[in-house]
Design a protein around this motif. Structure first.
Motif, PDB file in Angstrom:
ATOM      1  N   GLY A 102      37.041  40.775  53.780  1.00 47.21           N
ATOM      2  CA  GLY A 102      36.575  40.242  52.498  1.00 47.21           C
ATOM      3  C   GLY A 102      35.283  39.469  52.657  1.00 47.21           C
ATOM      4  N   GLY A 126      34.492  32.812  50.638  1.00 44.56           N
ATOM      5  CA  GLY A 126      35.303  32.341  51.759  1.00 44.56           C
ATOM      6  C   GLY A 126      35.012  33.115  53.038  1.00 44.56           C
ATOM      7  N   GLU A 179      33.771  44.390  54.046  1.00 46.80           N
ATOM      8  CA  GLU A 179      33.710  44.172  52.598  1.00 46.80           C
ATOM      9  C   GLU A 179      33.773  45.523  51.913  1.00 46.80           C
ATOM     10  OE1 GLU A 179      33.860  41.817  50.133  1.00 46.80           O
ATOM     11  OE2 GLU A 179      33.572  43.580  48.861  1.00 46.80           O
ATOM     12  N   GLN A 180      34.694  45.610  50.943  1.00 47.04           N
ATOM     13  CA  GLN A 180      34.909  46.926  50.336  1.00 47.04           C
ATOM     14  C   GLN A 180      33.784  47.358  49.400  1.00 47.04           C
ATOM     15  OE1 GLN A 180      38.617  46.616  48.224  1.00 47.04           O
ATOM     16  NE2 GLN A 180      37.787  45.296  46.624  1.00 47.04           N
ATOM     17  N   ARG A 221      28.995  41.683  41.993  1.00 50.24           N
ATOM     18  CA  ARG A 221      30.427  41.624  41.739  1.00 50.24           C
ATOM     19  C   ARG A 221      30.647  41.821  40.238  1.00 50.24           C
ATOM     20  NH1 ARG A 221      30.358  42.107  46.267  1.00 50.24           N
ATOM     21  NH2 ARG A 221      31.226  40.870  47.964  1.00 50.24           N
ATOM     22  N   ARG A 232      31.812  37.236  37.511  1.00 47.12           N
ATOM     23  CA  ARG A 232      32.350  36.091  38.230  1.00 47.12           C
ATOM     24  C   ARG A 232      31.737  34.824  37.678  1.00 47.12           C
ATOM     25  NH1 ARG A 232      35.651  36.724  42.837  1.00 47.12           N
ATOM     26  NH2 ARG A 232      36.874  38.455  42.093  1.00 47.12           N
ATOM     27  N   GLY A 233      32.464  33.739  37.814  1.00 44.31           N
ATOM     28  CA  GLY A 233      31.933  32.457  37.381  1.00 44.31           C
ATOM     29  C   GLY A 233      30.814  32.004  38.292  1.00 44.31           C
ATOM     30  N   SER A 244      30.077  28.428  38.420  1.00 43.76           N
ATOM     31  CA  SER A 244      30.122  26.964  38.562  1.00 43.76           C
ATOM     32  C   SER A 244      30.557  26.564  39.964  1.00 43.76           C
ATOM     33  CB  SER A 244      31.110  26.367  37.555  1.00 43.76           C
ATOM     34  OG  SER A 244      30.812  26.819  36.266  1.00 43.76           O
ATOM     35  N   ALA A 271      39.880  47.467  54.206  1.00 40.73           N
ATOM     36  CA  ALA A 271      41.042  47.355  55.090  1.00 40.73           C
ATOM     37  C   ALA A 271      42.242  47.969  54.379  1.00 40.73           C
ATOM     38  CB  ALA A 271      41.308  45.889  55.405  1.00 40.73           C
ATOM     39  N   ASP A 310      41.109  32.528  47.779  1.00 43.60           N
ATOM     40  CA  ASP A 310      42.031  33.004  46.741  1.00 43.60           C
ATOM     41  C   ASP A 310      43.225  33.747  47.327  1.00 43.60           C
ATOM     42  OD1 ASP A 310      40.360  31.999  44.805  1.00 43.60           O
ATOM     43  OD2 ASP A 310      40.175  33.867  43.689  1.00 43.60           O
ATOM     44  N   GLY A 330      37.590  27.466  42.436  1.00 44.12           N
ATOM     45  CA  GLY A 330      37.878  28.529  43.400  1.00 44.12           C
ATOM     46  C   GLY A 330      36.884  28.611  44.541  1.00 44.12           C
ATOM     47  N   VAL A 331      35.605  28.553  44.218  1.00 47.08           N
ATOM     48  CA  VAL A 331      34.590  28.751  45.253  1.00 47.08           C
ATOM     49  C   VAL A 331      34.617  27.584  46.245  1.00 47.08           C
ATOM     50  CG1 VAL A 331      32.112  28.876  45.689  1.00 47.08           C
ATOM     51  CG2 VAL A 331      33.119  30.237  43.855  1.00 47.08           C
TER      52      VAL A 331
HETATM   53  C1  LIG Z   1      36.035  35.906  35.839  1.00 45.91           C
HETATM   54  C2  LIG Z   1      36.106  34.842  36.916  1.00 45.91           C
HETATM   55  C3  LIG Z   1      35.403  33.654  36.733  1.00 45.91           C
HETATM   56  C4  LIG Z   1      35.459  32.653  37.725  1.00 45.91           C
HETATM   57  N1  LIG Z   1      34.729  31.499  37.567  1.00 45.91           N
HETATM   58  C5  LIG Z   1      34.658  30.612  38.581  1.00 45.91           C
HETATM   59  C6  LIG Z   1      33.758  29.501  38.540  1.00 45.91           C
HETATM   60  O1  LIG Z   1      32.987  29.321  37.595  1.00 45.91           O
HETATM   61  N2  LIG Z   1      33.751  28.645  39.612  1.00 45.91           N
HETATM   62  C7  LIG Z   1      34.568  28.815  40.701  1.00 45.91           C
HETATM   63  O2  LIG Z   1      34.528  27.995  41.633  1.00 45.91           O
HETATM   64  N3  LIG Z   1      35.423  29.860  40.756  1.00 45.91           N
HETATM   65  C8  LIG Z   1      35.460  30.764  39.746  1.00 45.91           C
HETATM   66  N4  LIG Z   1      36.284  31.859  39.848  1.00 45.91           N
HETATM   67  C9  LIG Z   1      37.100  32.001  41.025  1.00 45.91           C
HETATM   68  C10 LIG Z   1      36.229  32.388  42.205  1.00 45.91           C
HETATM   69  O3  LIG Z   1      35.454  33.540  41.901  1.00 45.91           O
HETATM   70  C11 LIG Z   1      37.114  32.612  43.409  1.00 45.91           C
HETATM   71  O4  LIG Z   1      37.999  31.515  43.545  1.00 45.91           O
HETATM   72  C12 LIG Z   1      36.304  32.737  44.672  1.00 45.91           C
HETATM   73  O5  LIG Z   1      35.388  33.797  44.563  1.00 45.91           O
HETATM   74  C13 LIG Z   1      37.259  32.927  45.841  1.00 45.91           C
HETATM   75  O6  LIG Z   1      36.546  33.316  46.970  1.00 45.91           O
HETATM   76  P1  LIG Z   1      37.248  34.222  48.065  1.00 45.91           P
HETATM   77  O7  LIG Z   1      36.194  34.472  49.072  1.00 45.91           O
HETATM   78  O8  LIG Z   1      38.535  33.630  48.478  1.00 45.91           O
HETATM   79  O9  LIG Z   1      37.646  35.572  47.297  1.00 45.91           O
HETATM   80  P2  LIG Z   1      36.770  36.604  46.482  1.00 45.91           P
HETATM   81  O10 LIG Z   1      35.526  35.991  45.973  1.00 45.91           O
HETATM   82  O11 LIG Z   1      37.678  37.272  45.536  1.00 45.91           O
HETATM   83  O12 LIG Z   1      36.300  37.634  47.597  1.00 45.91           O
HETATM   84  C14 LIG Z   1      37.186  38.569  48.141  1.00 45.91           C
HETATM   85  C15 LIG Z   1      36.369  39.729  48.659  1.00 45.91           C
HETATM   86  O13 LIG Z   1      37.224  40.600  49.361  1.00 45.91           O
HETATM   87  C16 LIG Z   1      36.872  41.939  49.065  1.00 45.91           C
HETATM   88  N5  LIG Z   1      38.056  42.740  49.342  1.00 45.91           N
HETATM   89  C17 LIG Z   1      39.215  42.770  48.645  1.00 45.91           C
HETATM   90  N6  LIG Z   1      40.087  43.605  49.230  1.00 45.91           N
HETATM   91  C18 LIG Z   1      39.461  44.099  50.327  1.00 45.91           C
HETATM   92  C19 LIG Z   1      39.846  45.038  51.324  1.00 45.91           C
HETATM   93  N7  LIG Z   1      41.063  45.593  51.353  1.00 45.91           N
HETATM   94  N8  LIG Z   1      38.958  45.343  52.311  1.00 45.91           N
HETATM   95  C20 LIG Z   1      37.710  44.779  52.313  1.00 45.91           C
HETATM   96  N9  LIG Z   1      37.307  43.896  51.375  1.00 45.91           N
HETATM   97  C21 LIG Z   1      38.171  43.570  50.408  1.00 45.91           C
HETATM   98  C22 LIG Z   1      36.435  41.886  47.614  1.00 45.91           C
HETATM   99  O14 LIG Z   1      35.587  42.973  47.264  1.00 45.91           O
HETATM  100  C23 LIG Z   1      35.718  40.543  47.543  1.00 45.91           C
HETATM  101  O15 LIG Z   1      34.343  40.641  47.795  1.00 45.91           O
HETATM  102  C24 LIG Z   1      36.248  32.858  38.877  1.00 45.91           C
HETATM  103  C25 LIG Z   1      36.966  34.045  39.057  1.00 45.91           C
HETATM  104  C26 LIG Z   1      36.885  35.050  38.088  1.00 45.91           C
HETATM  105  C27 LIG Z   1      37.652  36.340  38.314  1.00 45.91           C
END
Ligand SMILES: Cc1cc2nc3c(=O)[nH]c(=O)nc-3n(C[C@H](O)[C@H](O)[C@H](O)COP(=O)(O)OP(=O)(O)OC[C@H]3O[C@@H](n4cnc5c(N)ncnc54)[C@H](O)[C@@H]3O)c2cc1C
Length: 416
Positions: A11, A15, A34-35, A41, A44-45, A47, A129, A293, A305-306
């Protein structure tokens, strides 16, 4: 093809990218999958909380994104047409006290560039993956599909940073203990032209009885609007036609009615976010750790979340690096201990954010007139007391910062 490495990160969201960067700085070898190709993306938010800004500064990427980041100075809540809360972020006694709006593709590209400059991380994208490699009960890496065929990544530890619908979480069995909590509301997101009379540096929350909407400045100069609807209520909204969407918006922000009618001409101008939180009891299994997440999906309230994904990465990297420095025979036990220490260090902050979000969610949803009057009284009380404001906002916005002592001048945060 088979690649051997120390850490396989699945991913490339905030994170996963931040973890690859932090591990590279500590001299560890990483393969990141990364898929999706590129940093774009689906909606996505944008903030980033003040603590997220602090973490980006620590990772050395704040400078890289500064010119694209939009600093927010105020949070205003209007309830039943009256302004009941007006927070000025500069009054908080922390080094990093302003949230910023930052488009996620810009953040991801900056993290990716910083990581590439270190030369310790191999990035495979697009690569999904699909299966875990196992040795007995321990995960030893992943099998992935790529446009050039399957790839096996053999690793001492695999990190699931693959988001709210995590494949790694499901494949390693942690999913079985997961608790998903649907919130009472979903959010319909859309963009409108930014009203000329509005302050571009303010977050606005408008509440009317049990309905509410978020009105946020976007980095592209538009207004990002999150209209809250009852869980699963999109069908009802759509059956009322776009006119009903325009009317719901006008109820909260009458001054936006004309813009809404002109800008929202089709449902494809909107995006639905299904709001739920996910909690798993253990964030790790033998050979696997979850972050962001994948470990703890939060609701979008207060943009949490971020920064939690970044905080996980920053906390986990040194623990993994230390465990990987152990002799091969001692490494599995050291990695398991590192994963537990990581969860213990991080889960309290995540719980506090989730609790604050759920409290806010309940407050926003109050409909009964007497309870709504009480809600307004609570916001007015918080508005009148800087100490209460600090108490309410600290768990979400400043968990990693200590307040500056009253007798010492505040170090000015890096301007964004
Ligand atoms: C509509 C929306 C609005 C949001 N607004 C906000 C905001 O304003 N502020 C904030 O802080 N948070 C916000 N969030 C939440 C925030 O986007 C997430 O909490 C944050 O991106 C989490 O980061 P992460 O790296 O854990 O996961 P993600 O950002 O979800 O990244 C996961 C990555 O893994 C990849 N992936 C998934 N499965 C696989 C696989 N099998 N193999 C390879 N890659 C894979 C995906 O393509 C993705 O790039 C929002 C979320 C959404 C959906």
């Amino acid at each position: 093809m088979t690649i051997a490495t120390e850490v396989c990160v699945v991913g490339g969201g905030p994170g996963g990218r931040a973890l690859a960067l932090a591990l590279g700085r500590l001299g560890r070898r990483v393969v990141l999958l990364e898929q999706r190709a590129g940093a774009a993306r689906i909606f996505r938010g944008e903030s980033i909380s003040p603590d997220g800004v602090r973490l980006l500064a620590g990772l050395g990427v704040l400078e890289r994104v500064r010119e694209h980041a939009h600093e927010v100075r105020r949070l205003e809540i209007t309830d039943g047409g009256a302004r009941v809360l007006d927070i000025r972020f500069e009054t908080f006694p922390y080094a990093y006290r302003h949230p910023v709006e930052l488009a996620q593709p810009v953040l991801l590209s900056a993290l990716a560039r910083a990581t590439a400059e270190q030369g310790r991380c191999t990035v495979l994208e697009p690569a999904s993956a699909v299966e875990l490699l196992r040795d007995g009960g321990t995960v030893r890496g992943v099998r992935a599909t790529t446009p050039d065929g399957p790839v096996e990544i053999r690793a001492d530890v695999t990190v699931g940073a693959d988001g709210r619908y995590s494949t790694v979480r499901r494949l390693c069995g942690i999913e079985r203990g997961a608790r998903r909590t649907d919130l009472d509301r979903d959010v319909v997101w859309m963009k409108l032209p930014f009203p000329a009379a509005w302050d571009r540096c303010a977050y606005r929350v408008r509440i009317s009885s049990g309905r509410h909407g978020l009105f946020l400045p976007s980095t592209d100069g538009t207004l990002r609007v999150g209209l809250n609807i009852p869980k699963g209520g999109l069908r009802e909204l759509r059956s009322g036609g776009l006119g009903l969407l325009h009317a719901r918006l006008a109820e909260l922000a009458p001054e936006l009615e004309q813009e809404a009618v002109a800008a929202l001409r089709s449902w494809s101008d909107t995006t639905l976010l299904d709001i739920f939180t996910t909690e798993v009891r253990r964030w790790s299994a033998p050979g696997v750790v979850l972050i962001g997440d994948a470990a703890h999906t939060l609701s979008p309230i207060l943009g949490q979340g971020v920064n939690h994904a970044l905080a996980d990465a920053v906390a986990l990297a040194p623990l993994l690096a230390e465990a990987l420095a152990e002799p091969r025979s001692a490494r599995p036990a050291a990695l398991a201990a590192a994963a537990l220490t990581f969860q213990q260090a991080r889960q309290g902050a995540v719980r506090r954010s989730r609790a604050l979000q759920l409290r806010q969610e309940r407050m926003f949803g109050i409909e009964a007139p007497i309870a709504a009057a009480l809600r307004r009284a609570v916001y007015r009380t918080v508005n009148a007391s800087p100490a209460l404001q600090r108490r309410v906002f600290a768990p979400a916005y400043f968990p990693g910062q200590r307040p500056a002592p009253a007798d010492r001048p505040l170090r000015t945060e890096q301007r964004t």
